[in-house]
Scaffold this motif. Structure first.
Motif, PDB file in Angstrom:
ATOM      1  N   THR A 291       0.802  -1.138  -0.090  1.00  0.00           N
ATOM      2  CA  THR A 291      -0.098  -0.017  -0.116  1.00  0.00           C
ATOM      3  C   THR A 291       0.747   1.261  -0.173  1.00  0.00           C
ATOM      4  OG1 THR A 291      -1.781  -1.152   1.159  1.00  0.00           O
ATOM      5  CG2 THR A 291      -1.802   1.364   1.345  1.00  0.00           C
ATOM      6  N   SER A 320      -4.108   7.015  -2.375  1.00  0.00           N
ATOM      7  CA  SER A 320      -3.657   5.748  -1.837  1.00  0.00           C
ATOM      8  C   SER A 320      -3.631   4.693  -3.034  1.00  0.00           C
ATOM      9  CB  SER A 320      -4.542   4.990  -0.998  1.00  0.00           C
ATOM     10  OG  SER A 320      -4.263   3.522  -0.410  1.00  0.00           O
ATOM     11  N   THR A 322      -2.921   0.432  -4.196  1.00  0.00           N
ATOM     12  CA  THR A 322      -2.626  -0.995  -3.755  1.00  0.00           C
ATOM     13  C   THR A 322      -1.895  -1.598  -4.846  1.00  0.00           C
ATOM     14  OG1 THR A 322      -4.649  -1.833  -3.998  1.00  0.00           O
ATOM     15  CG2 THR A 322      -3.995  -1.042  -1.879  1.00  0.00           C
TER      16      THR A 322
END
Length: 370
Positions: A291, A320, A322
């Motif tokens: 992450t 963010s 991932t």
């Protein structure tokens, strides 16, 4: 009959015809009252502050204050031209504006005015029409100072790329700031390292940590004033956040000059900013889920040692990501662990249209071979 003729006729008697004729010679011989030469209590430079103007530069506005003027009137009809010092190209300037009874503004002509030489400051003059004389002021406080001159190839670059060939030096700067840039002067100009002489801004934001480097040894800073052998022909400074363009402005010895991004070849880009990564270590040949936290608007992928990660997902806020580490394609470790047994530290790059994040301690992932 004029007022002068009638005045003489009455004095001699109206009945005497000869007395009514006043010859041209008599008129010419009559003493005329001399005009007082223009004078003033004070003549000072209202703008720019300190009276310092960039030499050899056109369209530099000079505003002159005239207090206690006698022998003339300061208005558009009475002023004929303005002299700004010894340079003949800056004398007889007829583009001016009388902004009030005590103030007149003009600007330097094409090519500007030569640097002040031999005197502390220039003699300025205001020339009045109809032989009205000239109001002059020696040591007026007006000084023409040579402005900074920059290298004509790549004058503004990232300091980290300064050792590269000119064609490979980087002139692209991050809008987030924090980069050290290098500014190189032309061969016939040197920056002073004396305190308070030099300041600069890039993209409208002031540079911090400005340092001048010795011309004779580029690895040492200099604090030498102008006119010494230790002047620097380049300086460095750290960029600030919020830049929107690559325009550069330098103030040196009291005068300011600005260059456009087009003239310099510079640009400011908005690239991803990686502030944190969890985890930052994982096994080789294993798809470790990672992450990333930061600013990633527009990002399209993440590379580990140049190899694309998989299962890339960017959240809607662009804060963010991932992604999974690649399980193949990484080069062998130089220590010789063998094909498929790579181990080491990989730079992590978030890919976006304007470029990738800069390399920091937060942007490394360690692969271990077990």
């Amino acid at each position: 009959m004029s007022f002068v003729q009638s005045r003489f006729a009455r004095a001699a008697g109206a009945g005497t015809a000869a007395a009514t004729l006043l010859s041209a010679a008599a008129l010419i011989a009559t003493p005329m009252t001399a005009h007082a030469a223009p004078a003033a209590t004070s003549v000072t430079i209202a703008s720019p502050a300190g009276g310092k103007v960039a030499a050899d530069t056109d369209k530099q506005v000079v505003i002159i204050n005239v207090v206690g003027l006698t022998g003339a009137t300061l208005d558009e009809n009475s002023v004929e031209s303005v002299d700004l010092g010894a340079d003949v190209d800056c004398q007889g300037l007829d583009f001016y504006i009388v902004t009030g009874t005590t103030q007149i503004a003009t600007k330097t002509p094409t090519g500007g005015c030569a640097p002040t030489s031999g005197v502390a400051s220039e003699t300025i003059g205001i020339n009045f029409a109809n032989s009205g004389g000239t109001l002059t002021k020696a040591l007026s406080g007006l000084v023409f100072i040579a402005p900074p001159k920059l290298d004509t190839t790549t004058p503004v670059i990232t300091d980290l790329s300064s050792a590269l060939q000119s064609a490979d030096q980087i002139q692209q700067f991050l809008s987030t700031g924090g980069q050290t840039i290098r500014v190189k002067a032309d061969n016939d100009f040197t920056f002073s390292g004396a305190s308070g002489v030099l300041s600069a801004s890039l993209g409208g934001k002031p540079l911090s940590e400005v340092k001048v480097w010795k011309k004779t040894d580029g690895t040492q800073m200099t604090t030498a004033p102008s006119g010494t052998t230790e002047n620097g022909n380049w300086f460095t400074g750290k960029t600030a956040a919020g830049m929107t363009n690559g325009n550069l402005s330098i103030t040196h010895n009291g005068v300011t000059k600005t260059w456009s991004a087009t003239d310099l070849g510079t640009s400011v880009v908005t690239v991803p900013v990686l502030t944190a990564m969890t985890p930052n270590i994982g096994k080789i040949n294993t798809a470790t889920s990672v992450t990333l936290t930061g600013t990633f608007t527009g990002a399209t992928g993440v590379n580990f040692c140049g190899v694309a990660g998989t299962n890339f997902v960017l959240n809607t806020a662009g804060t963010s990501i991932t992604v999974k580490t690649p399980t193949s394609g990484l080069a062998d470790d130089p220590a010789g662990l063998g094909t498929g047994n790579f181990s080491g530290v990989c730079p992590v790059k978030v890919v976006a249209p304007a470029g990738s994040n800069i390399h920091t301690a937060n942007s490394v992932f360690s692969f271990v071979a077990e």
